[in-house]
Motif scaffolding. Structure first.
Motif, PDB file in Angstrom:
ATOM      1  N   ALA A 208       0.751  -1.091   0.084  1.00 36.13           N
ATOM      2  CA  ALA A 208      -0.052  -0.097   0.147  1.00 36.13           C
ATOM      3  C   ALA A 208       0.984   1.097  -0.077  1.00 36.13           C
ATOM      4  N   HIS A 209       1.979   1.156   0.880  1.00 33.28           N
ATOM      5  CA  HIS A 209       2.568   2.462   0.798  1.00 33.28           C
ATOM      6  C   HIS A 209       3.441   2.871  -0.454  1.00 33.28           C
ATOM      7  N   GLN A 210       3.652   1.952  -1.472  1.00 32.94           N
ATOM      8  CA  GLN A 210       4.180   2.237  -2.573  1.00 32.94           C
ATOM      9  C   GLN A 210       3.036   2.684  -3.750  1.00 32.94           C
ATOM     10  N   LEU A 211       1.833   1.712  -3.439  1.00 35.42           N
ATOM     11  CA  LEU A 211       0.858   1.850  -4.460  1.00 35.42           C
ATOM     12  C   LEU A 211       0.488   3.411  -4.459  1.00 35.42           C
ATOM     13  N   ASP A 212       0.387   4.087  -3.014  1.00 39.10           N
ATOM     14  CA  ASP A 212      -0.101   5.423  -2.766  1.00 39.10           C
ATOM     15  C   ASP A 212       0.660   6.304  -3.603  1.00 39.10           C
ATOM     16  N   ARG A 213       1.941   6.000  -4.051  1.00 33.56           N
ATOM     17  CA  ARG A 213       2.632   6.914  -4.917  1.00 33.56           C
ATOM     18  C   ARG A 213       3.001   6.512  -6.569  1.00 33.56           C
ATOM     19  N   ILE A 214       2.113   5.945  -6.879  1.00 35.79           N
ATOM     20  CA  ILE A 214       2.185   5.252  -8.159  1.00 35.79           C
ATOM     21  C   ILE A 214       0.716   5.848  -8.815  1.00 35.79           C
ATOM     22  N   ASP A 215       0.975   6.418 -10.117  1.00 37.67           N
ATOM     23  CA  ASP A 215      -0.430   6.857 -10.696  1.00 37.67           C
ATOM     24  C   ASP A 215      -0.868   5.907 -11.781  1.00 37.67           C
ATOM     25  N   ARG A 216      -0.122   5.293 -12.496  1.00 40.97           N
ATOM     26  CA  ARG A 216      -0.486   4.319 -13.730  1.00 40.97           C
ATOM     27  C   ARG A 216       0.383   3.229 -13.532  1.00 40.97           C
ATOM     28  N   GLN A 229      -8.081  -2.794  -6.792  1.00 34.49           N
ATOM     29  CA  GLN A 229      -9.449  -1.978  -7.004  1.00 34.49           C
ATOM     30  C   GLN A 229      -9.623  -0.940  -6.027  1.00 34.49           C
ATOM     31  N   ASP A 230      -9.241  -1.014  -4.903  1.00 35.85           N
ATOM     32  CA  ASP A 230      -9.504   0.179  -4.014  1.00 35.85           C
ATOM     33  C   ASP A 230      -8.968   1.503  -4.464  1.00 35.85           C
ATOM     34  N   ARG A 231      -7.914   1.346  -5.091  1.00 39.80           N
ATOM     35  CA  ARG A 231      -7.084   2.511  -5.525  1.00 39.80           C
ATOM     36  C   ARG A 231      -7.021   2.932  -7.114  1.00 39.80           C
ATOM     37  N   PHE A 232      -7.390   1.993  -7.791  1.00 37.82           N
ATOM     38  CA  PHE A 232      -7.181   1.927  -9.263  1.00 37.82           C
ATOM     39  C   PHE A 232      -8.638   1.718  -9.991  1.00 37.82           C
ATOM     40  N   ALA A 242      -4.362  -2.144 -17.615  1.00 34.13           N
ATOM     41  CA  ALA A 242      -4.006  -0.880 -17.135  1.00 34.13           C
ATOM     42  C   ALA A 242      -4.788  -0.543 -15.785  1.00 34.13           C
ATOM     43  N   LEU A 243      -3.832  -0.141 -14.857  1.00 29.86           N
ATOM     44  CA  LEU A 243      -4.566   0.651 -13.421  1.00 29.86           C
ATOM     45  C   LEU A 243      -4.394   1.899 -13.574  1.00 29.86           C
ATOM     46  N   ILE A 244      -5.558   2.610 -13.637  1.00 27.98           N
ATOM     47  CA  ILE A 244      -5.054   4.275 -13.423  1.00 27.98           C
ATOM     48  C   ILE A 244      -5.669   4.595 -12.135  1.00 27.98           C
ATOM     49  N   ARG A 245      -5.095   5.442 -11.564  1.00 23.81           N
ATOM     50  CA  ARG A 245      -5.468   5.764 -10.158  1.00 23.81           C
ATOM     51  C   ARG A 245      -6.824   6.229 -10.122  1.00 23.81           C
TER      52      ARG A 245
END
Length: 250
Positions: A208-216, A229-232, A242-245
């Motif tokens: 999670a701590h890395q995901l919070d700083r990745i946009d795509r 899916q909770d973030r993207f 493709a996972l888009i924030r």
């Protein structure tokens, strides 16, 4: 072939190719792309936001990669791109795409195949100082692993499949690779993962701590695999997830 243009990515490629390739190159690009004809090396002229680039292609597989990335836009990135991480950088075509979104973007490349490592600096000539290359394979942990390769360099990975040649490559923990980048950069605008089989394991493992700083996040698989899916929000087309924030423009 008749079904291919119905896919979103293929439709976009057909529409985009005349804008991506210079007019004098478009007929030859189309002929080579569709029918696999032509001698190599060859360097098509590719339009980008910062001008024309001419990556040297050594075989038809390289042209497929150029078309997927620049015309089909498998790893679509905005012209405001600041930082990209290219895991499975191959000969550097995706990195070239990221570097040409603007004059200041930076790319962190990860690639273990010595054949590709030798060619990548040629693809990225002129962009020295804006990219860094780690000559390792992203994996669960640091160490060494058997890596299966084939002549084009396009399909190397940990899974043997139809590939008959194997080499031993150094591995680095995927988490530590991302930590290294995030220790130096505020955010990762685009994380691209194309590792011929380990993509889902790598992407699903991002904490999670890395995901919070990745946009795509873009990753190649045969499956529609909507992680985090909770973030993207998720899109799947032409073997690219493709996972888009959430809240970020497409």
């Amino acid at each position: 072939m008749l079904r291919a243009p119905l896919q979103r990515g293929h439709r976009r490629a057909l529409v985009t190719m005349p804008r991506v390739y210079r007019r004098q190159d478009l007929p030859e690009v189309t002929r080579r792309f569709m029918f696999g004809r032509g001698t190599y090396p060859w360097a098509p002229s590719v339009r980008t936001p910062i001008g024309v680039v001419r990556p040297q292609l050594d075989r038809h597989d390289d042209l497929l990669t150029v078309n997927e990335i620049f015309a089909r836009q498998d790893y679509e990135a905005p012209e405001t791109l600041r930082v990209a991480v290219d895991v499975g950088a191959n000969i550097g075509i995706a990195s070239l795409y990221f570097l040409t979104r603007n004059a200041t973007s930076k790319v962190y490349c990860v690639e273990p195949d010595p054949k590709n490592i030798a060619r990548l600096p040629r693809t990225l000539a002129g962009f020295e100082g804006r990219y860094e290359l780690q000559e390792v394979a992203a994996a669960a942990c640091d160490g060494e692993a058997t890596f299966y390769v084939e002549p084009s360099g396009r399909y190397g990975g940990f899974e043997q499949g139809w590939k008959s040649e194997s080499i031993t490559v150094p591995t680095r923990s995927f988490a530590s690779l991302l930590d290294d980048v995030l220790a130096r950069e505020e955010r990762i605008d685009v994380l691209k993962v194309d590792t011929e089989g380990s993509e889902e394991a790598l992407v699903s493992s991002i904490p999670a701590h890395q995901l919070d700083r990745i946009d795509r996040i873009y990753y190649e698989t045969d499956n529609s695999a909507p992680f985090h899916q909770d973030r993207f929000r998720h899109r799947f087309d032409c073997q690219t997830n493709a996972l888009i924030r959430n809240g970020l423009a497409a």
